[in-house]
Design an enzyme around this catalytic site. Structure first.
Site, PDB file in Angstrom:
ATOM      1  N   GLU A  79      -9.823  42.547   7.496  1.00 26.90           N
ATOM      2  CA  GLU A  79      -9.492  42.001   8.810  1.00 26.90           C
ATOM      3  C   GLU A  79      -9.905  40.534   8.869  1.00 26.90           C
ATOM      4  OE1 GLU A  79     -12.269  43.004  12.186  1.00 26.90           O
ATOM      5  OE2 GLU A  79     -12.499  44.840  11.007  1.00 26.90           O
ATOM      6  N   CYS A 111     -11.722  47.873  10.768  1.00 27.00           N
ATOM      7  CA  CYS A 111     -12.588  48.330   9.672  1.00 27.00           C
ATOM      8  C   CYS A 111     -12.057  49.566   8.959  1.00 27.00           C
ATOM      9  CB  CYS A 111     -13.986  48.632  10.215  1.00 27.00           C
ATOM     10  SG  CYS A 111     -14.781  47.227  11.016  1.00 27.00           S
ATOM     11  N   THR A 152     -25.079  41.482  13.687  1.00 26.15           N
ATOM     12  CA  THR A 152     -24.222  42.440  12.976  1.00 26.15           C
ATOM     13  C   THR A 152     -23.175  41.734  12.130  1.00 26.15           C
ATOM     14  OG1 THR A 152     -22.686  42.691  14.838  1.00 26.15           O
ATOM     15  CG2 THR A 152     -24.560  44.185  14.741  1.00 26.15           C
ATOM     16  N   SER A 201     -17.454  50.105  22.485  1.00 29.25           N
ATOM     17  CA  SER A 201     -17.046  50.377  21.110  1.00 29.25           C
ATOM     18  C   SER A 201     -17.912  51.469  20.489  1.00 29.25           C
ATOM     19  CB  SER A 201     -17.118  49.101  20.269  1.00 29.25           C
ATOM     20  OG  SER A 201     -16.561  49.306  18.990  1.00 29.25           O
ATOM     21  N   HIS A 233     -18.871  54.813   8.466  1.00 27.55           N
ATOM     22  CA  HIS A 233     -18.666  53.369   8.573  1.00 27.55           C
ATOM     23  C   HIS A 233     -19.895  52.799   9.280  1.00 27.55           C
ATOM     24  CE1 HIS A 233     -17.297  49.473   9.780  1.00 27.55           C
ATOM     25  NE2 HIS A 233     -17.188  49.816  11.049  1.00 27.55           N
ATOM     26  N   ASN A 275     -22.711  43.741   7.934  1.00 32.71           N
ATOM     27  CA  ASN A 275     -21.430  44.382   8.207  1.00 32.71           C
ATOM     28  C   ASN A 275     -20.369  43.915   7.212  1.00 32.71           C
ATOM     29  OD1 ASN A 275     -19.267  45.668   9.364  1.00 32.71           O
ATOM     30  ND2 ASN A 275     -19.491  44.714  11.375  1.00 32.71           N
ATOM     31  N   SER A 307     -11.890  49.686  14.960  1.00 38.84           N
ATOM     32  CA  SER A 307     -11.684  49.467  16.389  1.00 38.84           C
ATOM     33  C   SER A 307     -10.217  49.210  16.684  1.00 38.84           C
ATOM     34  CB  SER A 307     -12.529  48.279  16.858  1.00 38.84           C
ATOM     35  OG  SER A 307     -13.902  48.582  16.761  1.00 38.84           O
TER      36      SER A 307
END
Length: 385
Positions: A79, A111, A152, A201, A233, A275, A307
Site C-alpha cells: 500500500e 494490509c 506504529t 479500526s 496481522h 508496522n 482496513s
C-alpha cells in the site's frame, strides 16, 4: 497436491530508533509505547530506500540459479506504491535480474493484499505445478512526525516462494474472506501519510477476526484446540493480543495458554521493526517459527486484515524441516544501528514522496545492495551494487 510457502526471507533498513527515547522526546511515558502499544523499536527509512529496494533485498536472499530459472510470476503486495500505473514488481524483477519472460503485477488492499497474492500464487501453481511464484509484501508505514500514529510506523519486506510440495507451510483448502466498505483507514492519492480512525479500526479488526473465525469453524467443525497457534496481522503487537483475548476471554486452560505463548513468540520481530502493513502477518509467522515451539505437522491459523476493510482466516500445516527454509531475521536485526530522534526526523522529511523535482541522493552512506539513487525526469533511478 500440496501447495504453499516453500521459502521465506525478510529485509528491513539498517537503522532504527528506540521508542523509549521517542517517548521522552514527545513528552510521553515510555510504558505508553512499550506496554500500551507493544512496540520497543522502529525501523528508520533513509531516502535511499523504498518498497522496491526493500522488496528486492528480501527476495534476493531466496534466489539460487535454479530458482531464478523457475520463477514464472512476481507479485508485489503493497500500500506504499510508487506509481499509479507501473507495477513496482517490474522494478523488482529488473533489479533481481530475472528473465523477461516473467509475469509481474502489483496488488493493493491495505494490509491484506499479501494474503491475496499468496492465494493467487496458489492458484497459478495448481494450474501448472512446475511454476514457482515469488510473492513480496513490501511497505513503509508513515503517519507523520509527532502524530498519534507515529509509534506504529515501520518498514520492511517479506518475500515468499510459493510452490508445490512446499518446505514451510502447506495451505489447507478452506479459507474465509470477509469484505465491507468501511472507512477506518485510508490514504488519498494526494497524501503521503495515512488517515486513520484508530479506535474504530481496532474494533473493526476484532469484529472481522471473530466473524471469519466463527465462519471457518462452521465450515470445518474445528475448534481453537485444533490450532497450534493463531497468527495475526500486527500493525502493532498489542492488536494481536486484543483480538486473541476477544475469543479466549477468561479461559486459562492448556489451549488458551498455548495460544497466548504462540502469540508472544510471533510478536518478537514486530516489536523491533514496527508496522510492515502487508508484511506484518508474515513477519509474525517467521517470528513464531523461529521463537516459538512450532513442530512439523502443526496446524497454524492465520488471520489477515486490511482496513477498508478485508479480512481472511485460513490455515496451513507445517512441513518437516521448515526451520532451514527461513532467512536469519535475528542476524538482520543485529546488523542495524540506532540513530537519534533528530536523525530519524531528518530521514523522514527527506523521503522522495510525491516530489516531482529531479533529486539526487548520496548512496555512499547506505550499505544496502539495492538503493534508490534519486529521480530524474519523473523517473526513479535504482542501483544494484
Amino acid at each position: 497436491m500440496k501447495i504453499g510457502i516453500d521459502q521465506m526471507a525478510f529485509a528491513t533498513t539498517d537503522k532504527y530508533i528506540d521508542l523509549r527515547e521517542l517517548a521522552r522526546v514527545r513528552g510521553d511515558e515510555p510504558d505508553k509505547y512499550t506496554i500500551g502499544i507493544g512496540q520497543d523499536q522502529q525501523a528508520v527509512v533513509p531516502p535511499t530506500q523504498d518498497i522496491v529496494t526493500l522488496g528486492a533485498a528480501a527476495a534476493d536472499k531466496l534466489l539460487t540459479p535454479d530458482i531464478r530459472e523457475r520463477i514464472s510470476t512476481v507479485i508485489v503486495a503493497t500500500e506504499s506504491g510508487i506509481d499509479n500505473s507501473k507495477a513496482s514488481a517490474i522494478y523488482v524483477k529488473h533489479l533481481l535480474g530475472l528473465s523477461d519472460f516473467v509475469r509481474t503485477v502489483e496488488l493493493k488492499e491495505a494490509c491484506y493484499s499479501a494474503t491475496a497474492g499468496l492465494q493467487f500464487a496458489r492458484g497459478l501453481v495448481a494450474l501448472n505445478p512446475q511454476e514457482l511464484v515469488l510473492v513480496i509484501a513490501a511497505d513503509i508505514a508513515r503517519y507523520g512526525l509527532a502524530t498519534p500514529g507515529e509509534v506504529t510506523q515501520g518498514a520492511g519486506a517479506v518475500a515468499m516462494l510459493v510452490s508445490q510440495n512446499p518446505h514451510i507451510l502447506a495451505l489447507e483448502p478452506t479459507t474465509v474472506s470477509l469484505t465491507k466498505d468501511i472507512m477506518d483507514f485510508w490514504r488519498p492519492l494526494y497524501a503521503t501519510e495515512a488517515r486513520v480512525d484508530g479506535k474504530y479500526s481496532t474494533n473493526v479488526y476484532i469484529d472481522f477476526f471473530k466473524q471469519t473465525l466463527a465462519r471457518y469453524q462452521q465450515l470445518t467443525g474445528r475448534r481453537l484446540a485444533d490450532f497450534a497457534a493463531v497468527l495475526f496481522h500486527l500493525p502493532f503487537t498489542k492488536m494481536g493480543k486484543k483480538a486473541l483475548e476477544a475469543v479466549l476471554q477468561e479461559r486459562q486452560d492448556e489451549v488458551a495458554q498455548r495460544l497466548r505463548a504462540a502469540l508472544t513468540a510471533s510478536q518478537v520481530y514486530s516489536r523491533r521493526v514496527g508496522n510492515l502493513y502487508t508484511g506484518s502477518l508474515y513477519l509474525g509467522l517467521m517470528s513464531y517459527l523461529q521463537n516459538g515451539s512450532a513442530q512439523a505437522g502443526d496446524r497454524l491459523a492465520l488471520f489477515s486484515y486490511g482496513s477498508g476493510a478485508e479480512g481472511e482466516f485460513y490455515t496451513g500445516i507445517l512441513q518437516p524441516g521448515f526451520a532451514t527454509h527461513l532467512s536469519a531475521v535475528p542476524t538482520d536485526l543485529a546488523q542495524r544501528h540506532q540513530v537519534t530522534i533528530a536523525e530519524y526526523e531528518q530521514d523522514f522529511q527527506q523521503q522522495l514522496g510525491m516530489n516531482p523535482a529531479d533529486v539526487s541522493f548520496d548512496v555512499t552512506k547506505d550499505p544496502a545492495k539495492f538503493v534508490l539513487a534519486g529521480q530524474k525526469d519523473h523517473q526513479r533511478i535504482y542501483q544494484c551494487r
